[in-house]
Design a protein around this motif. Structure first.
Motif, PDB file in Angstrom:
ATOM      1  N   PRO A 179       0.809  -1.220   0.000  1.00 55.29           N
ATOM      2  CA  PRO A 179       0.000   0.000   0.000  1.00 55.29           C
ATOM      3  C   PRO A 179       0.846   1.275   0.000  1.00 55.29           C
ATOM      4  N   ILE A 180       2.019   1.211  -0.610  1.00 58.13           N
ATOM      5  CA  ILE A 180       2.948   2.340  -0.659  1.00 58.13           C
ATOM      6  C   ILE A 180       3.564   2.407  -2.052  1.00 58.13           C
ATOM      7  N   PRO A 181       4.037   3.585  -2.476  1.00 56.24           N
ATOM      8  CA  PRO A 181       4.835   3.640  -3.706  1.00 56.24           C
ATOM      9  C   PRO A 181       6.211   3.041  -3.464  1.00 56.24           C
ATOM     10  N   VAL A 182       6.767   2.395  -4.485  1.00 61.62           N
ATOM     11  CA  VAL A 182       8.062   1.722  -4.319  1.00 61.62           C
ATOM     12  C   VAL A 182       9.143   2.326  -5.216  1.00 61.62           C
ATOM     13  N   GLN A 183       8.861   3.467  -5.824  1.00 66.89           N
ATOM     14  CA  GLN A 183       9.843   4.220  -6.612  1.00 66.89           C
ATOM     15  C   GLN A 183      10.273   3.503  -7.882  1.00 66.89           C
ATOM     16  N   SER A 184       9.443   2.594  -8.381  1.00 70.24           N
ATOM     17  CA  SER A 184       9.597   2.035  -9.721  1.00 70.24           C
ATOM     18  C   SER A 184       8.283   2.306 -10.441  1.00 70.24           C
ATOM     19  N   GLU A 185       8.329   3.121 -11.469  1.00 70.80           N
ATOM     20  CA  GLU A 185       7.091   3.590 -12.098  1.00 70.80           C
ATOM     21  C   GLU A 185       6.199   2.446 -12.531  1.00 70.80           C
ATOM     22  N   TRP A 186       6.771   1.433 -13.148  1.00 67.92           N
ATOM     23  CA  TRP A 186       5.954   0.344 -13.694  1.00 67.92           C
ATOM     24  C   TRP A 186       5.287  -0.452 -12.573  1.00 67.92           C
ATOM     25  N   LEU A 187       5.971  -0.606 -11.424  1.00 70.63           N
ATOM     26  CA  LEU A 187       5.369  -1.308 -10.296  1.00 70.63           C
ATOM     27  C   LEU A 187       4.326  -0.439  -9.593  1.00 70.63           C
ATOM     28  N   ASP A 188       4.582   0.848  -9.492  1.00 69.22           N
ATOM     29  CA  ASP A 188       3.607   1.725  -8.837  1.00 69.22           C
ATOM     30  C   ASP A 188       2.310   1.806  -9.640  1.00 69.22           C
ATOM     31  N   THR A 196      13.481   1.096 -11.151  1.00 68.51           N
ATOM     32  CA  THR A 196      13.633   1.026 -12.603  1.00 68.51           C
ATOM     33  C   THR A 196      12.348   1.495 -13.274  1.00 68.51           C
ATOM     34  N   ALA A 197      12.490   2.055 -14.464  1.00 66.46           N
ATOM     35  CA  ALA A 197      11.318   2.526 -15.210  1.00 66.46           C
ATOM     36  C   ALA A 197      10.547   1.358 -15.810  1.00 66.46           C
ATOM     37  N   GLU A 198      11.253   0.288 -16.170  1.00 62.98           N
ATOM     38  CA  GLU A 198      10.651  -0.912 -16.726  1.00 62.98           C
ATOM     39  C   GLU A 198      11.221  -2.119 -15.986  1.00 62.98           C
ATOM     40  N   ILE A 199      10.618  -3.273 -16.202  1.00 60.19           N
ATOM     41  CA  ILE A 199      11.055  -4.464 -15.495  1.00 60.19           C
ATOM     42  C   ILE A 199      12.490  -4.841 -15.868  1.00 60.19           C
ATOM     43  N   GLU A 200      13.293  -5.097 -14.837  1.00 61.17           N
ATOM     44  CA  GLU A 200      14.650  -5.601 -15.002  1.00 61.17           C
ATOM     45  C   GLU A 200      14.862  -6.718 -13.992  1.00 61.17           C
ATOM     46  N   ILE A 201      15.371  -7.857 -14.448  1.00 56.49           N
ATOM     47  CA  ILE A 201      15.577  -8.999 -13.580  1.00 56.49           C
ATOM     48  C   ILE A 201      16.939  -8.893 -12.901  1.00 56.49           C
ATOM     49  N   ASP A 202      16.949  -9.110 -11.601  1.00 56.75           N
ATOM     50  CA  ASP A 202      18.174  -9.079 -10.807  1.00 56.75           C
ATOM     51  C   ASP A 202      18.808 -10.464 -10.796  1.00 56.75           C
ATOM     52  N   THR A 203      19.973 -10.568 -10.186  1.00 54.04           N
ATOM     53  CA  THR A 203      20.692 -11.846 -10.136  1.00 54.04           C
ATOM     54  C   THR A 203      20.740 -12.424  -8.730  1.00 54.04           C
ATOM     55  N   ARG A 204      20.009 -11.846  -7.781  1.00 54.25           N
ATOM     56  CA  ARG A 204      20.090 -12.307  -6.397  1.00 54.25           C
ATOM     57  C   ARG A 204      19.413 -13.657  -6.222  1.00 54.25           C
ATOM     58  N   PRO A 205      19.890 -14.449  -5.259  1.00 54.68           N
ATOM     59  CA  PRO A 205      19.236 -15.737  -4.978  1.00 54.68           C
ATOM     60  C   PRO A 205      17.876 -15.525  -4.339  1.00 54.68           C
TER      61      PRO A 205
END
Length: 257
Positions: free
Chosen positions: A157-166, A221-230
């Motif tokens: 219920p909060i903005p997360v500072q990624s436009e596409w997710l918000d 990120t402005a668009e989806i980007e996949i991270d490499t974290r486990p």
């Protein structure tokens, strides 16, 4: 002390070799369960906060249930935007109800209270609690104002500072925030959906999101980007007097897929 584990955004398929955005999700889920059994075997509740399956298949949820093994009675589930409520009810009947209503829960874990609400909006990626659930939450909180409370949701219920997710977050977050102004006992809101850890605040509560078991997302990120974290999961330890502690754990060797 009450110990709760949160897993979120597993995005599993009936075919265990299926990849989502280049990542095969089943090995990550099984590695997470192995990691928990090794590092955090003593817990009270395991909460799956949505997007358990990506393909809406009963057989996928059955495989999840089987993988959880003897943890079943300690598991609670909430649907995410990719989940199927009827399939969840068919496989997890002990904690999902039998009627075509939102899937939620309300647990007393003295001295804490755990509430889970269904933010799935049928046919949409964004979420919504809706007037009925918000009214019900207001009534529940008003009846027990002195009990420290933790709220689980899929959509934060909060903005997360990624436009596409918000753009695909919780649509009625302002209504939830207004409601919670009168509920100082609600100390924590714990969510999924954004596939990354974030800490913020809403009314009197701290809001926490948790890394995905499935594909992780890069933050801001402005668009989806996949991270490499486990894959990761969250531990919550709830104490008397409304005190709490939390930690995000990432799956370690030798369980990494």
């Amino acid at each position: 002390m009450i110990r709760i584990l949160q897993l979120t955004d597993c995005h599993l398929f009936t075919d265990p070799t299926t990849a989502l955005r280049g990542i095969i999700t089943w090995p990550r889920f099984l590695a997470t369960l192995q990691d928990i059994r090794q590092r955090v075997p003593d817990f009270d509740w395991l909460v799956l906060t949505g997007d358990i399956a990506h393909d809406d298949q009963v057989t996928t949820y059955e495989a999840v249930r089987d993988a959880l093994g003897d943890w079943g009675d300690r598991v609670r589930v909430l649907p995410g935007n990719h989940d199927d409520r009827p399939a969840l009810r068919a496989v997890f009947p002990h904690c999902t109800g039998t009627r075509n209503e939102p899937i939620n829960f309300d647990l007393t874990c003295d001295p804490w209270r755990l509430i889970g609400l269904d933010s799935q909006l049928s046919g949409q990626v964004a979420g919504e609690l809706g007037a009925s659930q918000l009214f019900d939450l207001r009534e529940r909180l008003a009846c027990r104002p002195d009990e420290p409370t933790l709220l689980f949701l899929h959509h934060p219920p909060i903005p997360v500072q990624s436009e596409w997710l918000d753009n695909i977050g919780l649509r009625d977050r302002a209504a939830l925030a207004d409601l919670l102004q009168a509920a100082p006992q609600l100390r924590l809101i714990v969510c999924g959906h954004v596939h990354q850890p974030i800490e913020a605040s809403l009314a009197h509560a701290v809001v926490l999101t948790t890394p995905a078991v499935g594909p992780p997302f890069r933050p801001r990120t402005a668009e989806i980007e996949i991270d490499t974290r486990p894959p990761g999961y969250r531990i919550l330890e709830l104490h008397a007097g409304g005190r709490w502690m939390t930690q995000v754990l990432h799956v370690t060797e030798p369980f990494l897929p």
